[in-house]
Design an enzyme around this catalytic site. Structure first.
Site, PDB file in Angstrom:
ATOM      1  N   ASP A 185       1.039  -1.075   0.113  1.00 25.93           N
ATOM      2  CA  ASP A 185      -0.161   0.100  -0.577  1.00 25.93           C
ATOM      3  C   ASP A 185       1.159   0.739   0.280  1.00 25.93           C
ATOM      4  O   ASP A 185       1.371   1.193  -0.814  1.00 25.93           O
ATOM      5  CB  ASP A 185      -1.097   0.133   1.004  1.00 25.93           C
ATOM      6  CG  ASP A 185      -2.352   0.456   0.796  1.00 25.93           C
ATOM      7  OD1 ASP A 185      -1.994   2.035   0.734  1.00 25.93           O
ATOM      8  OD2 ASP A 185      -3.209   0.325   1.037  1.00 25.93           O
ATOM      9  N   HIS A 216      -3.900   6.429   3.106  1.00 22.98           N
ATOM     10  CA  HIS A 216      -4.292   5.089   2.694  1.00 22.98           C
ATOM     11  C   HIS A 216      -4.109   4.004   3.459  1.00 22.98           C
ATOM     12  O   HIS A 216      -4.628   2.858   3.633  1.00 22.98           O
ATOM     13  CB  HIS A 216      -4.509   4.764   1.180  1.00 22.98           C
ATOM     14  CG  HIS A 216      -5.603   3.987   0.122  1.00 22.98           C
ATOM     15  ND1 HIS A 216      -5.024   2.770   0.183  1.00 22.98           N
ATOM     16  CD2 HIS A 216      -6.247   4.159   0.205  1.00 22.98           C
ATOM     17  CE1 HIS A 216      -5.431   1.902  -0.407  1.00 22.98           C
ATOM     18  NE2 HIS A 216      -6.882   2.815  -0.488  1.00 22.98           N
ATOM     19  N   SER A 220     -10.856  -0.827  -1.514  1.00 21.06           N
ATOM     20  CA  SER A 220      -9.476  -0.645  -0.685  1.00 21.06           C
ATOM     21  C   SER A 220     -10.161  -0.869   0.908  1.00 21.06           C
ATOM     22  O   SER A 220      -9.322  -1.349   1.212  1.00 21.06           O
ATOM     23  CB  SER A 220      -8.885   1.278  -0.689  1.00 21.06           C
ATOM     24  OG  SER A 220      -8.634   0.929  -1.556  1.00 21.06           O
TER      25      SER A 220
END
Ligand SMILES: *[C@@H]1O[C@H](CO)[C@@H](O)[C@H](O)[C@H]1NC(C)=O
Ligand SMILES: *[C@@H]1O[C@H](CO)[C@@H](O)[C@H](O)[C@H]1NC(C)=O
Ligand SMILES: *[C@@H]1O[C@H](CO)[C@@H](O)[C@H](O)[C@H]1NC(C)=O
Ligand SMILES: *[C@@H]1O[C@H](CO)[C@@H](O)[C@H](O)[C@H]1NC(C)=O
Ligand SMILES: *[C@@H]1O[C@H](CO)[C@@H](O)[C@H](O)[C@H]1NC(C)=O
Length: 741
Positions: free
Chosen positions: A145, A206, A529
């Site tokens: 990620d 994220h 996600s």
């Protein structure tokens, strides 16, 4: 150069498509070099094989340059074989024709695509949830990620013993980055170019979000400025985290050459599973799809890869994660929703969506429509508050109505105090940098007609509240849908899980929304996600009960025990299995599936044979002397031992097709399972209809024959469910038949 995308759809997604176009034009020039991935399959078994010198000599031969330092980007050498390098088109062609090369494809940019989500799924805190804490703490989740915020309480090592003995990774997080006994490993793969942080530190938010959703510690009293206040935790709070940073704001996404390197390391580091909330490379065949390549080699080593379906819904054929050795996750909502009220001057209240932590002192402000607040643009762009359109004199101190939530920051920059926006789907609440409420078309029109009805229209945008949403789970509008464009007979997505409005760890090095000046350690984010790490958490939870289970067994257990969902409960569920796969993940039921559908590496090789992967490429990918038998070459992709059954047929033509499947008993010692088919206009025959599984691990095969008169044009797909039941377990598989257009 093109790159993979994080699956939480930040408005910045649009930007790098522009980037792609400019790269494509440059490619016409013969001297133009770009980064290509040269995939060479499995590592040769020879002990004296030295991948790096082999790669160097290939590069020297092809480029005619003795020093390849400027050409080589990275080597794949620990778990499979290959390299990434700057090449011209003609060099690419030469490489592609070489015996030791499977495929050569350009590196691209892909996109990155809670407090209550785990309760919603039934995995409650405390004694009511059975846990194997010792095994859980031996479980390592690999997160590919945007890095991680190592100082977060969600990743604190307090109370953790040393890393599991099997761990082979390192903490190479760069400058000012410390691992601990929770966050046991970190690596980064940002381009070795000026301006890129040499660090695994999360500068997008994220990666911290996904890592904490899968395996974050339980942290109390977490909220987004008071919103969603509660305990945040991952699915397996006792598990360890290893981070592989491949995404960076500098590339506006994630490079595929980096993603492949992350898989190469994660597999060799001995993570137990890999979660990757990245996608967007729609339409590439396996040998040019880095996530499919990486996940294949992970599967061969017993590591399950969980991947987001993508955020390109609700249109059909948008799912970008297509290989059967990947567990593909759609996104749905939970029973908690954030709503934001707008109180109009006439006393009427309309309810919109957003995560709005701002208070406008309850005071009402004048309303103005973007369309009437522009002196430079036509109505068509002004009503969307497009950049450059709003006139600051006309919006200053006012609440601006915009036909899209996309440009709320434009209104703020021009001096508006708040914005009311319209959204077609309107099923998601997002964070904005100032007070915004996003209304459905009807409510938006209510505000517009109120504005028409009075000379000095006013309104207030209130701070958000959370409500209990009874209509959950519903697949989110943005979640990518099937059918599978590369292998029509493999159903994708596989499963759905919570992905909307998830509160989880964030990084103070990134804004919580575009143009936001606030910095937070926990934030609310939305996308496939967010659903992907939920399933990673469930898979890890399952692995603590069944440490020896293969990736396909874990995937099967989660799919066949999923909560049934129904196409009729919401327009967003309309595409049924193409939206939610087997249904909604149920962590508790998944622990005792009764039967599983297993697919080994050799089953997947046979599957590739059926897809006409033969000879050299097959041998290179498998890493052994596999060649397809005649039977394998004729094997149909739909006969892979997958927990769902899907077939594409010609429209309006009668069909009769057979699926071959084998189940393995993982329940009690013996079992008698009876077949039942529910919910179908299809004619389905199961043979045999009863399976006696006398002992643990016993396997039994059966066939499912589906026939029909032909699918009409307005009825492009039909589905049913096969349920094997022994009175205790219900082993449920979707059967989907659909017509070509
Ligand atoms: C290291 O990172 C932390 C957290 O972002 C920051 O507060 C600190 O100033 C950094 N230290 C150095 C020397 O850069
Ligand atoms: C969250 O809830 C806890 C306990 O109910 C409370 O003590 C705390 O102040 C709350 N935090 C916020 C930011 O509202
Ligand atoms: C508001 O008034 C304008 C012009 O009079 C008209 O075109 C528009 O349809 C009205 N909008 C609503 C929602 O009533
Ligand atoms: C494989 O090749 C055969 C013979 O060329 C062809 O009939 C078949 O459709 C191909 N299968 C796939 C999945 O492409
Ligand atoms: C299954 O095993 C139990 C206990 O060993 C036994 O009592 C039962 O008869 C068996 N059932 C079948 C169908 O063989």
């Amino acid at each position: 150069m093109k790159r993979p995308a994080l699956s939480s759809c930040l408005p910045s997604c649009l930007f790098f498509f522009a980037l792609l176009v400019s790269f494509a034009t440059a490619a016409e020039n013969e001297q133009y070099k770009q980064v290509y991935i040269v995939y060479m399959g499995a590592l040769p078994a020879r002990v004296d094989y030295m991948p790096m010198s082999h790669h160097a000599s290939i590069l020297q031969d092809v480029t005619g340059e003795s020093s390849i330092e400027d050409r080589l980007v990275r080597n794949y050498k620990r778990s499979f074989n290959g390299f990434a390098a700057w090449l011209t088109e003609s060099e690419r062609e030469i490489l592609a024709s070489m015996d030791e090369v499977v495929s050569v494809f350009p590196s691209k940019i892909l996109k990155l695509q809670t407090t209550t989500s785990w309760n919603f799924m039934g995995l409650k805190e405390g004694k009511r949830t059975k846990r194997n804490n010792l095994v859980e703490s031996d479980t390592i989740i690999g997160v590919i990620d945007s890095g991680i915020y190592p100082e977060s309480d969600s990743f604190s090592g307090k109370g953790f013993g040393p890393p599991p003995k099997k761990w082979r990774g390192v903490c190479k997080g760069g400058r000012n980055f410390t691992c601990n006994n929770k966050l046991i490993g970190a690596r980064y793969y940002t381009p070795k170019l000026e301006g890129f942080a040499e660090s695994a530190r999360d500068n997008m938010g994220h990666g911290s979000h996904t890592a904490s959703t899968a395996a974050g510690n339980a942290v109390k009293h977490v909220s987004f400025y008071g919103l969603g206040n509660g305990t945040v935790r991952g699915g397996v709070p006792a598990a360890r985290i290893a981070v592989y940073k491949v995404c960076d704001p500098g590339v506006n996404g994630c490079t595929t050459d980096g993603i492949l390197a992350a898989f190469d390391d994660a597999i060799a580091d001995k993570v137990d599973l890999i979660t990757i909330s990245i996608g967007g490379d729609n339409g590439s065949p396996f040998e040019a799809d880095p996530i499919a390549i990486g996940a294949f080699h992970a599967m061969a080593k017993g590591i399950l890869t969980i991947n987001s379906a993508g955020n390109s819904g609700p249109q059909s054929s948008t799912v970008a994660s297509i290989a059967p050795w990947i567990f593909t996750v759609a996104a749905s909502n939970t029973n908690r929703a954030f709503v934001t009220k707008v109180v109009l001057g006439n006393g009427k209240t309309v309810v919109g969506r957003s995560v709005n932590s701002f208070e406008l002192n309850g005071r009402k402000h004048p309303l103005v429509y973007g369309q009437s607040a522009s002196s430079s643009c036509g109505d068509a762009s002004a009503r969307f508050c497009s950049p450059g359109c709003l006139d600051s004199k006309l919006v200053k101190g006012k609440i601006v109505l915009c036909d899209s939530p996309q440009n709320a920051d434009v209104a703020q920059a021009m001096g508006a105090v708040a914005s009311i926006a319209k959204s077609r789907n309107g099923d998601v609440a997002s964070i904005f940098s100032f007070p915004v409420s996003v209304l459905s078309e009807d409510e938006y029109n209510t505000v517009l007609s109120y504005m028409n009805s009075t000379k000095n229209p006013k309104a207030a945008v209130l701070k958000s509240e959370t409500i209990f949403n009874q209509k959950a789970p519903v697949v989110a509008s943005y979640s990518s849908r099937g059918p599978n464009t590369i292998i029509p007979d493999i159903l994708k997505p596989d499963i759905t899980a919570p992905g909307s409005e998830i509160l989880a760890a964030y990084s103070p090095d990134a804004p919580p929304s575009k143009s936001d000046t606030r910095r937070v350690k926990y934030s609310v984010d939305t996308g496939t996600s967010m659903s992907c790490p939920h399933v990673a958490g469930v898979a890890a939870y399952l692995k603590t009960f069944h440490p020896s289970w293969s990736p396909s067994m874990i995937q099967s257990a989660i799919m066949t025990t999923a909560w049934p969902m129904s196409a009729s409960t919401s327009p967003f569920n309309e595409m049924a299995e193409f939206a939610y796969g087997a249904g909604h993940v149920d962590p508790i039921a998944a622990v005792h599936p009764g039967l599983v559908y297993e697919a080994t590496k050799s089953d997947h090789i046979a599957f590739l044979c059926g897809l006409n992967y033969t000879g050299k490429n097959l041998r290179l990918i498998s890493g052994d002397s596999s060649s397809c038998t005649k039977e394998q070459t004729k094997s149909l992709p739909r006969n892979l031992n997958y927990p769902s059954m899907t077939a594409q047929v010609s429209a309006a033509e009668p069909f009769k097709l057979t699926f071959h499947r084998t189940v393995t008993n993982v329940g009690m010692g013996n079992g008698t399972y009876k077949a039942k088919v529910v919910g179908s206009k299809l004619k389905v025959k199961v043979f045999p209809e009863v399976l006696f599984l006398k002992s643990l691990h016993m396997k039994k095969s059966f066939t499912v024959t589906v026939s029909g008169k032909g699918l009409e044009a307005d009825q492009k797909f039909v589905s049913a469910h096969l349920i094997w039941s022994d009175g205790v377990h219900s082993v449920r598989s979707p059967i989907v038949v659909y017509a070509t257009n």
